[in-house]
Design an enzyme around this catalytic site. Structure first.
Site, PDB file in Angstrom:
ATOM      1  N   ASP A 161       0.855  -1.179   0.000  1.00  0.00           N
ATOM      2  CA  ASP A 161       0.000   0.000   0.000  1.00  0.00           C
ATOM      3  C   ASP A 161       0.895   1.234   0.000  1.00  0.00           C
ATOM      4  OD1 ASP A 161      -2.229   1.668   0.194  1.00  0.00           O
ATOM      5  OD2 ASP A 161      -2.114   1.698   2.373  1.00  0.00           O
ATOM      6  N   ASP A 195      -1.788  -1.263   6.435  1.00  0.00           N
ATOM      7  CA  ASP A 195      -2.057  -0.895   7.819  1.00  0.00           C
ATOM      8  C   ASP A 195      -3.456  -0.349   8.039  1.00  0.00           C
ATOM      9  OD1 ASP A 195      -1.818   1.454   6.465  1.00  0.00           O
ATOM     10  OD2 ASP A 195      -0.276   2.340   7.734  1.00  0.00           O
ATOM     11  N   ASP A 210      -7.228  -2.654   4.022  1.00  0.00           N
ATOM     12  CA  ASP A 210      -6.240  -3.678   3.672  1.00  0.00           C
ATOM     13  C   ASP A 210      -6.524  -5.026   4.332  1.00  0.00           C
ATOM     14  OD1 ASP A 210      -4.708  -1.798   2.206  1.00  0.00           O
ATOM     15  OD2 ASP A 210      -3.796  -1.080   4.062  1.00  0.00           O
TER      16      ASP A 210
END
Length: 765
Positions: free
Chosen positions: A323, A607, A611
């Site tokens: 990410d 995080d 996700d």
């Protein structure tokens, strides 16, 4: 009656009794009832291994045949192996539970109490105890403990990156009515569980909690048991093959020995010894020691390994999905440039943007901090002491701009304007600033002209080009003011934010981390390909990826993926290095596609709540201690520092662990098979036991004890340069070539003794 009761709740809040009743009715306020594994579950997982079961069965048979030392040795091996793995996973689970406890923050709610006169009270409760109907009070830094309908707001800015993946904060306000067709996450009067307040304050009515929140809709696919990986499948197949060989060989040996000696108990005892020799007794112990050693090494790199098997996955991982926000980037705004209407860098634009940020007091936003930091760190001398603040028009989410009214005592000149009187400085969203501008200043020429449609379109086009480069822009405008009736503290309302002079743009950027490029280069050297999966815009993702060295030849967005059929989807995911504007479900689909169609071992680093699906689906899920609690719950590894270099160390350690484990498996299997085959041939040829059961067990025990050092053995550099995978053909071919050699060289094999001592020695043996 219902309406009046609802109004009373909104005015006063729930009573403590009603709140307790609703808590019993709705359950605790958690989006997913995730519980860490109990100690007995961890113990059972550590115990249930085919070789452990074999050793226990053999130890029981040894006790039955009065071979107590052999039975004790095998039970000790089982005990050490199970205890080691249980201790490691239980310790990791406790550490992860402590991290999850840290995110349980108190929430301010309004409750009413009193039998006769209802009195409103502001109390703090645990977020698990918040119920629908509660009125929550929030300030900067607070997390929303449920889906909330705003009742009041003051300059409220909310970060929804945990849900959407977008790094920029979102403006929220209670004083707005949204259309029915507005996307859920774009609603300005609704705040969602898992998001947090960046700045501003307000109150809100909790409309849903726990499994009824928007966050909980992401978890329908979470919790499904993952299929065993190639390593586990391969080890179990070896186990079953060895068990089958053991049953056949031991049966033959027992029958031959019995028909030779006619002593059933001695024959059974010898058969048990042979079975023990055929079993790689140290395999569970060696595997668990290797994994525990890897976990300790990673702990020194400041990361918690919740599941030791994740270390093995790290060694096999060949794709790492990342990410962007906060992982590749710093997750904070950095000012880049100050441009006039023609795109040239002009200090005058910076001067007025700085004065606006310096003197505004209502709320300080991250962009204000970025402007101030840019001025201070680049040595500009703008002398704010020569100015004094007269008034301020604070930011709101309808105007989307902020203005400060300043006055200077000096006759300092800026361009052709003498700022000896009052002056309004406005900055904010570009389109909103341009709406109140009637003029444009051409700083190079030192003149002010009317803002023409051509100028307006040119500025918007320039801003779009800047946005496509991954930068964010805000506009800056100024206006000279005159006091009304000589009063220096009043400004005519008719002059507010109208007929202003447009100065230029300020651009911002969320820069990549200094360590990201080096870490990605090191991962690529080791055969791990990085893919960026983000909810942010494609242009911003491309800019960041170019700076950290990720190729952007093949890119795609979530909406484009939705238009593809299944085959095209898999092919596109395989080629794309940057996938932007992805929803949580799309991230999940991308990970599953890489695993099933591409047969890759996939790691995912994230995080946020958005996700969680991908973290659960990935072979190894990686989060950080600053991530949301749900992400940490489903991660296998938790980083205490957001540094990709830690992952490089984890990959290297995983490959060493895998290599040493395979080293033991290969050595043990061929040695045990070779030894048993030599015993079988010796008995068939000589019809005599070449070793007594006690000698056979002692030799096997000493050989096994020497193998304990394998987890500390060094691996060649070539073995950690590429991902280590279980090879279905590699082990059988290794056994096929080396098994006969081991049999021929075994001292129990007749031909070996003949070569050493002559043909007569075989008859004397």
């Amino acid at each position: 009656m219902y309406l009046s009761h609802l109004v009373e709740i909104i005015n006063r809040g729930l009573s403590f009794t009603e709140a307790e009743r609703r808590l019993r009715e709705n359950g605790p306020n958690v989006p997913l009832d995730y519980s860490f594994p109990r100690w007995w579950n961890l113990l059972w997982t550590a115990f249930f291994h085919p070789f452990n079961i074999i050793l226990i069965v053999l130890s029981v048979l040894s006790y039955i045949t009065n071979d107590v030392p052999n039975g004790c040795i095998m039970l000790v091996l089982v005990f050490i192996s199970v205890s080691l793995r249980f201790y490691q996973e239980y310790s990791s689970s406790k550490a992860a539970m402590k991290l999850s406890e840290l995110v349980r923050c108190p929430v301010k709610v309004q409750r009413c109490a009193g039998r006769v006169v209802q009195t409103e009270l502001i109390v703090q409760v645990d977020q698990r105890d918040v119920v629908p109907g509660d009125i929550v009070i929030f300030e900067p830094g607070d997390l929303f403990a449920g889906d909330v309908r705003l009742l009041s707001s003051k300059h409220l800015v909310v970060s929804q990156s945990s849900l959407t993946g977008e790094s920029m904060a979102t403006e929220k306000t209670a004083d707005v009515r949204e259309d029915q067709g507005t996307p859920l996450l774009d609603l300005k009067n609704i705040c969602f569980m898992g998001t947090n307040v960046v700045s501003g304050s307000g109150t809100g009515l909790v409309v849903s909690t726990g499994p009824k929140t928007y966050m909980s809709t992401m978890f329908s696919a979470i919790g499904k048991k993952k299929p065993p990986d190639d390593f586990e499948t391969g080890v179990r197949r070896i186990s079953y093959v060895l068990i089958a060989v053991m049953l056949v060989v031991v049966t033959i040996i027992v029958l031959i020995d019995y028909f030779t000696s006619y002593n059933l108990s001695e024959s059974v005892l010898f058969g048990i010894s042979v079975a023990s020799a055929l079993t790689p007794q140290m395999l569970p112990l060696i595997v668990n020691i290797s994994l525990a050693k890897g976990a300790l090494s990673m702990a020194r790199e400041r990361c918690i390994v919740k599941s030791v098997t994740a270390i093995r996955y790290m060694g096999s991982m060949d794709i790492l999905c990342i990410d962007k926000t906060g992982t590749l980037t710093m997750n904070r705004a950095i000012m880049v440039n100050h441009l006039d209407s023609r795109g040239s860098s002009k200090e005058k634009v910076l001067q007025f943007a700085f004065l606006n940020s310096y003197f505004k007091t209502d709320q300080k936003y991250p962009l204000d901090d970025a402007i101030l930091a840019y001025v201070y760190t680049n040595g500009y001398r703008l002398q704010p002491s020569k100015w004094r603040k007269i008034d301020e028009i604070p930011f709101d989410f309808i105007r989307r701009r902020v203005s400060v009214i300043l006055e200077t005592d000096s006759h300092a000149e800026y361009g052709n304007l003498q700022l000896c009187e009052r002056f309004m400085v406005t900055k904010g969203a570009l389109e909103e600033v341009m709406k109140v501008c009637s003029f444009i200043e051409h700083i190079d020429k030192g003149e002010i002209t009317n803002l023409s449609p051509e100028d307006y379109q040119r500025i918007l086009s320039m801003a779009e080009e800047i946005s496509n480069e991954g930068l964010r822009t805000i506009g800056v405008a100024i206006k000279r003011l005159k006091p009304k009736n000589g009063d220096r503290n009043l400004v005519d309302n008719e002059t507010f934010e109208s007929d202003m002079v447009f100065l230029g743009l300020i651009t911002f950027y969320d820069p990549p981390k200094d360590t990201a490029k080096q870490a990605l280069w090191r991962l690529a050297e080791k055969g791990v390909k990085a893919k960026v999966l983000t909810g942010d815009s494609l242009s911003l993702a491309i800019k960041v990826c170019k700076e950290v060295g990720i190729k952007t030849t093949h890119v795609i967005t979530g909406p484009e993926l939705e238009l593809l059929d299944q085959d095209s989807f898999h092919e596109t995911v395989k080629r794309a290095a940057v996938l932007a504007r992805l929803t949580p479900t799309q991230k999940f689909r991308v990970v599953k596609s890489l695993q099933t169609v591409g047969n890759h071992v996939v790691g995912f680093l994230g995080d946020g709540v958005n996700d969680s699906l991908a973290l659960d689906a990935a072979n190894v899920g990686i989060s950080v201690d600053s991530g949301v609690s749900v992400a940490k719950d489903f991660a296998d590894i938790i980083l205490l520092e957001k540094d990709l270099n830690v992952l490089v160390a984890g990959v290297e350690q995983g490959r060493r662990t895998f290599g040493n484990t395979m080293k033991y498996i290969k050595m043990s299997v061929i040695a045990n098979i070779g030894s048993v085959v030599s015993l079988l041939i010796s008995i068939l040829v000589l019809q005599y036991e070449p070793l007594t059961p006690r000698e056979l067990l002692t030799q096997n025990f000493l050989y096994s004890v020497g193998q304990i050092a394998i987890p500390w053995d060094k691996m060649e550099e070539d073995s950690v340069k590429t991902p280590q995978r279980w090879s279905k053909k590699g082990l059988p071919m290794f056994i096929l070539w080396n098994g006969p050699v081991c049999t021929l060289c075994d001292r129990k094999f007749p031909s070996f003794r003949m070569l050493l001592h002559g043909p007569s020695s075989v008859l004397q043996w």
